[in-house]
Design a protein around this motif. Structure first.
Motif, short mmCIF file in Angstrom:
data_model
loop_
_atom_site.label_atom_id
_atom_site.label_comp_id
_atom_site.label_asym_id
_atom_site.label_seq_id
_atom_site.Cartn_x
_atom_site.Cartn_y
_atom_site.Cartn_z
N THR A 6 0.85 -1.19 0.00
CA THR A 6 0.00 0.00 0.00
C THR A 6 0.89 1.23 0.00
OG1 THR A 6 -1.88 1.09 1.10
CG2 THR A 6 -0.17 0.17 2.53
N SER A 7 0.32 2.35 -0.40
CA SER A 7 1.08 3.59 -0.44
C SER A 7 0.43 4.63 0.46
CB SER A 7 1.14 4.14 -1.87
OG SER A 7 1.84 3.26 -2.71
N ASN A 8 1.27 5.45 1.07
CA ASN A 8 0.82 6.57 1.89
C ASN A 8 -0.20 6.16 2.95
OD1 ASN A 8 0.85 9.26 2.69
ND2 ASN A 8 -0.90 9.78 1.41
N PRO A 9 0.09 5.10 3.70
CA PRO A 9 -0.87 4.71 4.74
C PRO A 9 -0.79 5.64 5.94
CG PRO A 9 1.09 3.37 4.92
CD PRO A 9 1.29 4.26 3.71
N ASN A 10 -1.85 5.68 6.73
CA ASN A 10 -1.73 6.21 8.09
C ASN A 10 -1.07 5.12 8.92
OD1 ASN A 10 -3.13 8.55 7.40
ND2 ASN A 10 -5.10 7.69 8.00
N LEU A 11 -0.19 5.53 9.82
CA LEU A 11 0.52 4.56 10.66
C LEU A 11 0.33 4.90 12.13
CD1 LEU A 11 3.84 4.28 8.58
CD2 LEU A 11 2.00 2.59 8.73
N TYR A 12 0.31 3.88 12.96
CA TYR A 12 0.00 4.04 14.38
C TYR A 12 0.92 3.17 15.23
CZ TYR A 12 -4.41 5.25 12.02
OH TYR A 12 -5.35 5.77 11.19
N TRP A 13 1.25 3.67 16.41
CA TRP A 13 1.89 2.86 17.46
C TRP A 13 0.96 2.82 18.66
CZ3 TRP A 13 5.58 -0.48 17.06
CH2 TRP A 13 6.65 -0.30 16.17
N TYR A 14 0.72 1.59 19.13
CA TYR A 14 -0.07 1.37 20.35
C TYR A 14 0.79 0.63 21.36
CZ TYR A 14 -4.47 2.23 17.81
OH TYR A 14 -5.50 2.78 17.10
N ARG A 15 0.46 0.81 22.63
CA ARG A 15 1.03 -0.01 23.69
C ARG A 15 -0.11 -0.71 24.40
NH1 ARG A 15 4.93 2.97 27.44
NH2 ARG A 15 3.05 4.10 28.04
N GLN A 16 0.13 -1.97 24.73
CA GLN A 16 -0.87 -2.77 25.40
C GLN A 16 -0.26 -3.27 26.70
OE1 GLN A 16 -2.13 -6.30 23.29
NE2 GLN A 16 -4.15 -6.24 24.22
N ALA A 17 -0.77 -2.80 27.81
CA ALA A 17 -0.35 -3.29 29.11
C ALA A 17 -1.39 -4.28 29.60
CB ALA A 17 -0.20 -2.13 30.09
N ALA A 18 -0.99 -5.20 30.41
CA ALA A 18 -1.88 -6.27 30.87
C ALA A 18 -3.14 -5.69 31.51
CB ALA A 18 -1.15 -7.17 31.87
N GLY A 19 -4.30 -6.13 31.00
CA GLY A 19 -5.56 -5.72 31.59
C GLY A 19 -5.96 -4.29 31.35
N ARG A 20 -5.25 -3.61 30.44
CA ARG A 20 -5.55 -2.18 30.26
C ARG A 20 -5.90 -1.82 28.83
NH1 ARG A 20 -1.41 1.60 33.38
NH2 ARG A 20 -3.05 3.07 32.80
N GLY A 21 -6.12 -2.77 27.98
CA GLY A 21 -6.52 -2.45 26.62
C GLY A 21 -5.39 -1.82 25.84
N LEU A 22 -5.74 -1.12 24.78
CA LEU A 22 -4.75 -0.51 23.90
C LEU A 22 -4.69 0.99 24.11
CD1 LEU A 22 -5.77 -3.19 22.31
CD2 LEU A 22 -4.58 -2.13 20.41
N GLN A 23 -3.48 1.48 24.19
CA GLN A 23 -3.26 2.92 24.34
C GLN A 23 -2.57 3.43 23.08
OE1 GLN A 23 -0.22 4.04 27.20
NE2 GLN A 23 -1.32 5.92 27.73
N LEU A 24 -3.19 4.37 22.39
CA LEU A 24 -2.56 4.96 21.21
C LEU A 24 -1.43 5.88 21.66
CD1 LEU A 24 -2.55 5.42 18.13
CD2 LEU A 24 -4.15 7.32 18.53
N LEU A 25 -0.23 5.63 21.12
CA LEU A 25 0.94 6.43 21.47
C LEU A 25 1.20 7.52 20.42
CD1 LEU A 25 3.34 3.53 22.51
CD2 LEU A 25 1.90 4.93 24.00
N PHE A 26 1.28 7.12 19.16
CA PHE A 26 1.59 8.05 18.08
C PHE A 26 0.81 7.65 16.83
CE2 PHE A 26 5.21 9.96 20.17
CZ PHE A 26 5.72 8.94 20.95
N TYR A 27 0.55 8.64 15.97
CA TYR A 27 0.08 8.31 14.65
C TYR A 27 0.72 9.25 13.65
CZ TYR A 27 -3.44 12.06 14.92
OH TYR A 27 -4.09 13.27 15.05
#
Lengths: 114, 113
Positions: free
Chosen positions: B28-49
């Motif tokens: 794919t070209s020119n995608p949006n990109l994301y970094w998430y962190r997942q800690a135990a029992g806490r779901g996903l936290q968006l860090l950067f996009y």
């Protein structure tokens, strides 16, 4: 602000029994809705999505979900679960005016036993 | 078809050491990109996009930074790791102008000791 609540942190169920995983959201605007599945030590896989149209959405692995606007819910169902469905399930919401971010619930751990 | 790669798969690092996690997308070209962190029992936290090369938005102030040196490459870095940086890091991409469903990589398990 938008939020997603998955009402059950853990759901134990016997193999071949039906299951429902509950998801409620809060939003002042229209939303796009998603369910993801995560197997241990793996990334998230998209199960199904609601964008518009029919409120009953069918996904992979025999799962389906129903969008209920009046109750602001998007519950996930499967009529008969398998051992292999044991995983973490995440509900996610993208408000139509947010641009980029998905808001995820904290997840529901589905444990299927014989 | 599109694929997303992350490496390393697992990493054990001492407190105070630097960090570099890499994510690349193919097909794919020119995608949006994301970094998430997942800690135990806490779901996903968006860090950067990121919506393009050199364009990074941070969601949470923290000890981490992100860069996008190429269209389909997204890097997560730290100069000095903290114990609280331990977790499962997930990279994701989405289509620009699409309905924002995101597709995730296999993840990196980071343990800071």
């Amino acid at each position: 602000a938008q939020s997603v609540t998955q009402l059950d942190s853990q759901v134990p169920v016997f193999e071949e029994a039906p299951v429902e995983l509950r998801c409620n959201y809060s939003s002042s605007v229209s939303v796009y809705l998603f369910w993801y599945v995560q197997y241990p030590n793996q990334g998230l896989q998209l199960l199904l999505k609601y964008l518009s149209g029919s409120t009953l959405v069918k996904g992979i692995n025999g799962f389906e979900a129903e969008f209920n606007k009046s109750q602001t819910s998007f519950h996930l169902r499967k009529p008969s679960v398998h051992i292999s469905d044991t995983a973490e399930y995440f509900c996610a919401v993208n408000p139509s005016n947010s641009g980029y971010a998905l808001n995820f619930g904290k997840g529901t751990s589905l444990l299927v036993t014989p | 078809s599109q694929t997303i790669h992350q490496w390393p798969a697992t990493l054990v690092q001492p407190v105070g050491s630097p960090l570099s996690l890499e994510c690349t997308v193919e097909g794919t070209s020119n995608p949006n990109l994301y970094w998430y962190r997942q800690a135990a029992g806490r779901g996903l936290q968006l860090l950067f996009y990121s919506v393009g090369i050199g364009q990074i938005s941070s969601e949470v102030p923290q000890n981490l930074s992100a860069s996008r040196p190429q269209d389909r490459q997204f890097i997560l870095s730290s100069k000095k790791l903290l114990l609280s940086d331990s977790g499962f890091y997930l990279c994701a991409w989405s289509v620009v102008g699409g309905f924002y469903e995101q597709y995730f990589g296999p993840g990196t398990r980071l343990t800071v000791t």
